[in-house]
Design a protein around this motif. Structure first.
Motif, PDB file in Angstrom:
ATOM      1  N   VAL A  82      41.668  36.724  36.528  1.00  0.00           N
ATOM      2  CA  VAL A  82      41.396  38.144  36.351  1.00  0.00           C
ATOM      3  C   VAL A  82      40.909  38.685  37.678  1.00  0.00           C
ATOM      4  O   VAL A  82      39.951  38.178  38.262  1.00  0.00           O
ATOM      5  CB  VAL A  82      40.326  38.377  35.261  1.00  0.00           C
ATOM      6  CG1 VAL A  82      40.034  39.858  35.114  1.00  0.00           C
ATOM      7  CG2 VAL A  82      40.785  37.781  33.946  1.00  0.00           C
ATOM      8  N   LYS A  83      41.594  39.710  38.125  1.00  0.00           N
ATOM      9  CA  LYS A  83      41.196  40.328  39.378  1.00  0.00           C
ATOM     10  C   LYS A  83      40.214  41.452  39.064  1.00  0.00           C
ATOM     11  O   LYS A  83      40.532  42.397  38.355  1.00  0.00           O
ATOM     12  CB  LYS A  83      42.423  40.878  40.099  1.00  0.00           C
ATOM     13  CG  LYS A  83      42.116  41.428  41.460  1.00  0.00           C
ATOM     14  CD  LYS A  83      43.375  41.885  42.158  1.00  0.00           C
ATOM     15  CE  LYS A  83      43.049  42.424  43.533  1.00  0.00           C
ATOM     16  NZ  LYS A  83      44.243  42.912  44.223  1.00  0.00           N
ATOM     17  N   VAL A  84      39.007  41.331  39.555  1.00  0.00           N
ATOM     18  CA  VAL A  84      37.969  42.316  39.322  1.00  0.00           C
ATOM     19  C   VAL A  84      37.758  43.099  40.605  1.00  0.00           C
ATOM     20  O   VAL A  84      37.523  42.520  41.663  1.00  0.00           O
ATOM     21  CB  VAL A  84      36.652  41.644  38.893  1.00  0.00           C
ATOM     22  CG1 VAL A  84      35.564  42.677  38.690  1.00  0.00           C
ATOM     23  CG2 VAL A  84      36.860  40.809  37.644  1.00  0.00           C
TER      24      VAL A  84
END
Length: 66
Positions: free
Chosen positions: A7-9
């Motif tokens: 997951v790219k935050v």
């Protein structure tokens, strides 16, 4: 086998922060208005109950000075 999920935050930008703040303000205002309405209705109900529990009013004729 288990797959890995990445997951790219990202850090929210200024516009996203402002939009979230505006949403929070609107929701808070709605909640406060709803609480005020509920409190008014509750106080009206208490007032109605208090009037009913007093029983019938007896009116005494007051002497009038002539």
């Amino acid at each position: 086998m288990a797959r890995h999920v990445y997951v790219k935050v990202e850090i929210p930008n200024k516009d996203e922060k402002q939009a979230e703040a505006a949403k929070t303000v609107r929701l808070r205002a709605l909640r406060l208005a709803r609480e005020a309405t509920d409190q008014e209705e509750a106080s009206r109900e208490v007032a109605r109950t208090a009037l009913k529990s007093r029983g019938p009013r007896i009116s005494h004729p007051t002497p009038q000075a002539s």
